[in-house]
Design a protein around this motif. Sequence first.
Motif, PDB file in Angstrom:
ATOM      1  N   ALA A 164      28.706   1.536   0.862  1.00  0.00           N
ATOM      2  CA  ALA A 164      28.787   2.962   0.524  1.00  0.00           C
ATOM      3  C   ALA A 164      27.401   3.566   0.339  1.00  0.00           C
ATOM      4  O   ALA A 164      27.256   4.782   0.344  1.00  0.00           O
ATOM      5  N   GLU A 165      26.410   2.725   0.157  1.00  0.00           N
ATOM      6  CA  GLU A 165      25.045   3.175  -0.083  1.00  0.00           C
ATOM      7  C   GLU A 165      24.082   2.327   0.742  1.00  0.00           C
ATOM      8  O   GLU A 165      24.437   1.242   1.192  1.00  0.00           O
ATOM      9  N   ALA A 166      22.860   2.838   0.880  1.00  0.00           N
ATOM     10  CA  ALA A 166      21.832   2.085   1.603  1.00  0.00           C
ATOM     11  C   ALA A 166      20.464   2.426   1.036  1.00  0.00           C
ATOM     12  O   ALA A 166      20.238   3.532   0.550  1.00  0.00           O
ATOM     13  N   SER A 167      19.574   1.461   1.108  1.00  0.00           N
ATOM     14  CA  SER A 167      18.184   1.691   0.715  1.00  0.00           C
ATOM     15  C   SER A 167      17.306   0.710   1.487  1.00  0.00           C
ATOM     16  O   SER A 167      17.800  -0.187   2.166  1.00  0.00           O
ATOM     17  N   TYR A 168      15.997   0.897   1.359  1.00  0.00           N
ATOM     18  CA  TYR A 168      15.068   0.009   2.060  1.00  0.00           C
ATOM     19  C   TYR A 168      13.796  -0.149   1.246  1.00  0.00           C
ATOM     20  O   TYR A 168      13.510   0.625   0.343  1.00  0.00           O
ATOM     21  N   VAL A 169      13.048  -1.176   1.607  1.00  0.00           N
ATOM     22  CA  VAL A 169      11.725  -1.413   1.051  1.00  0.00           C
ATOM     23  C   VAL A 169      10.835  -1.839   2.215  1.00  0.00           C
ATOM     24  O   VAL A 169      11.201  -2.730   2.985  1.00  0.00           O
ATOM     25  N   LEU A 170       9.685  -1.178   2.359  1.00  0.00           N
ATOM     26  CA  LEU A 170       8.705  -1.617   3.349  1.00  0.00           C
ATOM     27  C   LEU A 170       8.088  -2.933   2.907  1.00  0.00           C
ATOM     28  O   LEU A 170       8.012  -3.220   1.711  1.00  0.00           O
ATOM     29  N   LEU A 171       7.620  -3.688   3.872  1.00  0.00           N
ATOM     30  CA  LEU A 171       6.956  -4.946   3.571  1.00  0.00           C
ATOM     31  C   LEU A 171       5.881  -4.750   2.516  1.00  0.00           C
ATOM     32  O   LEU A 171       5.049  -3.852   2.617  1.00  0.00           O
ATOM     33  N   ARG A 172       5.922  -5.583   1.496  1.00  0.00           N
ATOM     34  CA  ARG A 172       4.919  -5.558   0.428  1.00  0.00           C
ATOM     35  C   ARG A 172       4.146  -6.876   0.480  1.00  0.00           C
ATOM     36  O   ARG A 172       4.750  -7.936   0.553  1.00  0.00           O
ATOM     37  N   LEU A 173       2.822  -6.791   0.423  1.00  0.00           N
ATOM     38  CA  LEU A 173       1.986  -7.994   0.508  1.00  0.00           C
ATOM     39  C   LEU A 173       1.008  -8.088  -0.656  1.00  0.00           C
ATOM     40  O   LEU A 173      -0.206  -8.132  -0.465  1.00  0.00           O
ATOM     41  N   PRO A 174       1.510  -8.147  -1.883  1.00  0.00           N
ATOM     42  CA  PRO A 174       0.596  -8.251  -3.014  1.00  0.00           C
ATOM     43  C   PRO A 174      -0.054  -9.635  -3.118  1.00  0.00           C
ATOM     44  O   PRO A 174       0.537 -10.640  -2.720  1.00  0.00           O
ATOM     45  N   LEU A 175      -1.267  -9.647  -3.611  1.00  0.00           N
ATOM     46  CA  LEU A 175      -2.012 -10.851  -3.985  1.00  0.00           C
ATOM     47  C   LEU A 175      -1.792 -12.038  -3.055  1.00  0.00           C
ATOM     48  O   LEU A 175      -2.148 -12.009  -1.896  1.00  0.00           O
ATOM     49  N   GLU A 176      -1.184 -13.110  -3.571  1.00  0.00           N
ATOM     50  CA  GLU A 176      -1.044 -14.348  -2.798  1.00  0.00           C
ATOM     51  C   GLU A 176       0.018 -14.265  -1.709  1.00  0.00           C
ATOM     52  O   GLU A 176       0.106 -15.150  -0.853  1.00  0.00           O
ATOM     53  N   VAL A 177       0.822 -13.223  -1.689  1.00  0.00           N
ATOM     54  CA  VAL A 177       1.841 -13.081  -0.652  1.00  0.00           C
ATOM     55  C   VAL A 177       1.195 -12.758   0.698  1.00  0.00           C
ATOM     56  O   VAL A 177       1.656 -13.215   1.748  1.00  0.00           O
ATOM     57  N   SER A 178       0.115 -11.993   0.691  1.00  0.00           N
ATOM     58  CA  SER A 178      -0.529 -11.578   1.930  1.00  0.00           C
ATOM     59  C   SER A 178      -0.953 -12.762   2.803  1.00  0.00           C
ATOM     60  O   SER A 178      -0.588 -12.815   3.978  1.00  0.00           O
TER      61      SER A 178
ATOM     62  N   ASP B  64      -3.833  -4.332   2.839  1.00  0.00           N
ATOM     63  CA  ASP B  64      -2.564  -5.026   3.025  1.00  0.00           C
ATOM     64  C   ASP B  64      -1.506  -4.547   2.038  1.00  0.00           C
ATOM     65  O   ASP B  64      -0.313  -4.653   2.303  1.00  0.00           O
ATOM     66  N   TYR B  65      -1.948  -4.018   0.894  1.00  0.00           N
ATOM     67  CA  TYR B  65      -1.010  -3.646  -0.158  1.00  0.00           C
ATOM     68  C   TYR B  65      -1.573  -2.517  -0.998  1.00  0.00           C
ATOM     69  O   TYR B  65      -2.773  -2.463  -1.259  1.00  0.00           O
ATOM     70  N   ASP B  66      -0.696  -1.636  -1.417  1.00  0.00           N
ATOM     71  CA  ASP B  66      -1.048  -0.563  -2.341  1.00  0.00           C
ATOM     72  C   ASP B  66      -0.040  -0.609  -3.478  1.00  0.00           C
ATOM     73  O   ASP B  66       1.149  -0.375  -3.274  1.00  0.00           O
ATOM     74  N   ALA B  67      -0.507  -0.948  -4.666  1.00  0.00           N
ATOM     75  CA  ALA B  67       0.377  -1.132  -5.812  1.00  0.00           C
ATOM     76  C   ALA B  67       0.764   0.175  -6.496  1.00  0.00           C
ATOM     77  O   ALA B  67       1.570   0.163  -7.423  1.00  0.00           O
ATOM     78  N   GLU B  68       0.236   1.294  -6.024  1.00  0.00           N
ATOM     79  CA  GLU B  68       0.515   2.573  -6.686  1.00  0.00           C
ATOM     80  C   GLU B  68       2.017   2.861  -6.694  1.00  0.00           C
ATOM     81  O   GLU B  68       2.692   2.780  -5.677  1.00  0.00           O
ATOM     82  N   PHE B  69       2.503   3.224  -7.884  1.00  0.00           N
ATOM     83  CA  PHE B  69       3.916   3.548  -8.033  1.00  0.00           C
ATOM     84  C   PHE B  69       4.265   4.699  -7.092  1.00  0.00           C
ATOM     85  O   PHE B  69       3.532   5.663  -6.970  1.00  0.00           O
ATOM     86  N   GLY B  70       5.382   4.576  -6.409  1.00  0.00           N
ATOM     87  CA  GLY B  70       5.794   5.596  -5.454  1.00  0.00           C
ATOM     88  C   GLY B  70       5.331   5.299  -4.034  1.00  0.00           C
ATOM     89  O   GLY B  70       5.859   5.847  -3.081  1.00  0.00           O
ATOM     90  N   LYS B  71       4.333   4.442  -3.898  1.00  0.00           N
ATOM     91  CA  LYS B  71       3.843   4.055  -2.573  1.00  0.00           C
ATOM     92  C   LYS B  71       4.157   2.601  -2.249  1.00  0.00           C
ATOM     93  O   LYS B  71       4.311   2.253  -1.085  1.00  0.00           O
ATOM     94  N   ARG B  72       4.234   1.766  -3.255  1.00  0.00           N
ATOM     95  CA  ARG B  72       4.361   0.336  -2.984  1.00  0.00           C
ATOM     96  C   ARG B  72       5.661  -0.030  -2.274  1.00  0.00           C
ATOM     97  O   ARG B  72       5.701  -0.981  -1.512  1.00  0.00           O
ATOM     98  N   MET B  73       6.736   0.722  -2.486  1.00  0.00           N
ATOM     99  CA  MET B  73       8.014   0.397  -1.856  1.00  0.00           C
ATOM    100  C   MET B  73       8.207   1.105  -0.515  1.00  0.00           C
ATOM    101  O   MET B  73       8.908   0.608   0.342  1.00  0.00           O
ATOM    102  N   LYS B  74       7.592   2.275  -0.347  1.00  0.00           N
ATOM    103  CA  LYS B  74       7.844   3.099   0.836  1.00  0.00           C
ATOM    104  C   LYS B  74       6.619   3.338   1.704  1.00  0.00           C
ATOM    105  O   LYS B  74       6.751   3.792   2.834  1.00  0.00           O
ATOM    106  N   GLY B  75       5.421   3.094   1.195  1.00  0.00           N
ATOM    107  CA  GLY B  75       4.208   3.306   1.973  1.00  0.00           C
ATOM    108  C   GLY B  75       3.844   4.772   2.079  1.00  0.00           C
ATOM    109  O   GLY B  75       4.458   5.640   1.464  1.00  0.00           O
ATOM    110  N   ALA B  76       2.820   5.050   2.869  1.00  0.00           N
ATOM    111  CA  ALA B  76       2.338   6.415   3.083  1.00  0.00           C
ATOM    112  C   ALA B  76       1.791   6.501   4.501  1.00  0.00           C
ATOM    113  O   ALA B  76       1.527   5.491   5.143  1.00  0.00           O
TER     114      ALA B  76
END
Length: 177
Positions: free
Chosen positions: A100-114, A144-156
């Motif tokens: 009934a719902e959908a959402s997404y998250v762009l690839l996140r590459l913080p710290l050791e994940v990158s 590789d990563y931007d931790a700023e709230f509002g950008k980290r999940m969706k990018g810019a």
Amino acid sequence: ADHPVMIVTKSALVTRDIDLLAPMAEKGLVRVALSVTTLDRKLARAMEPRCSTPPKRLEAIRALSDAGIPTSILMSPIIPALNDHEIERVLDSGKAAGAAEASYVLLRLPLEVSPLFRDWLLRHYPDRYRHVMSLVRSMRGGKDYDAEFGKRMKGAGPYAWQISRRFEMATKRLGLT
């Protein structure tokens, strides 16, 4: 205890708890989101080798939905030039399964994940490595990563905007909130 809960998973095993979740759903206390990253079995096996297959996750969405449990499809992570071309197909499949719902998250590459992701990408998709990483950086202010709230999940930036618009248009067409 009537405590509300939201379950986010990549495992179809969540259906084992339908007998617990259905009565909670009747009280509006539960929601379940299943992450379906891709419908491509080869990519799914390479990216998520120990997770339920995409068809099993869609079957789980169907079973949960049929039991009256509010169910969402989560496309996470969306990886540019790897699975972003599947946005509409994944959402269509999720809706057909009862989401009934959908959402997404762009690839996140913080710290050791990158470095782990870079290594994985080089091993599995060496021909796409430069393009994928270039697009990731274009959505993360050159990093590789931007931790700023509002950008980290969706990018810019333009590519992130395009993904957002495609997702928004598909969810609107399908009636997914």
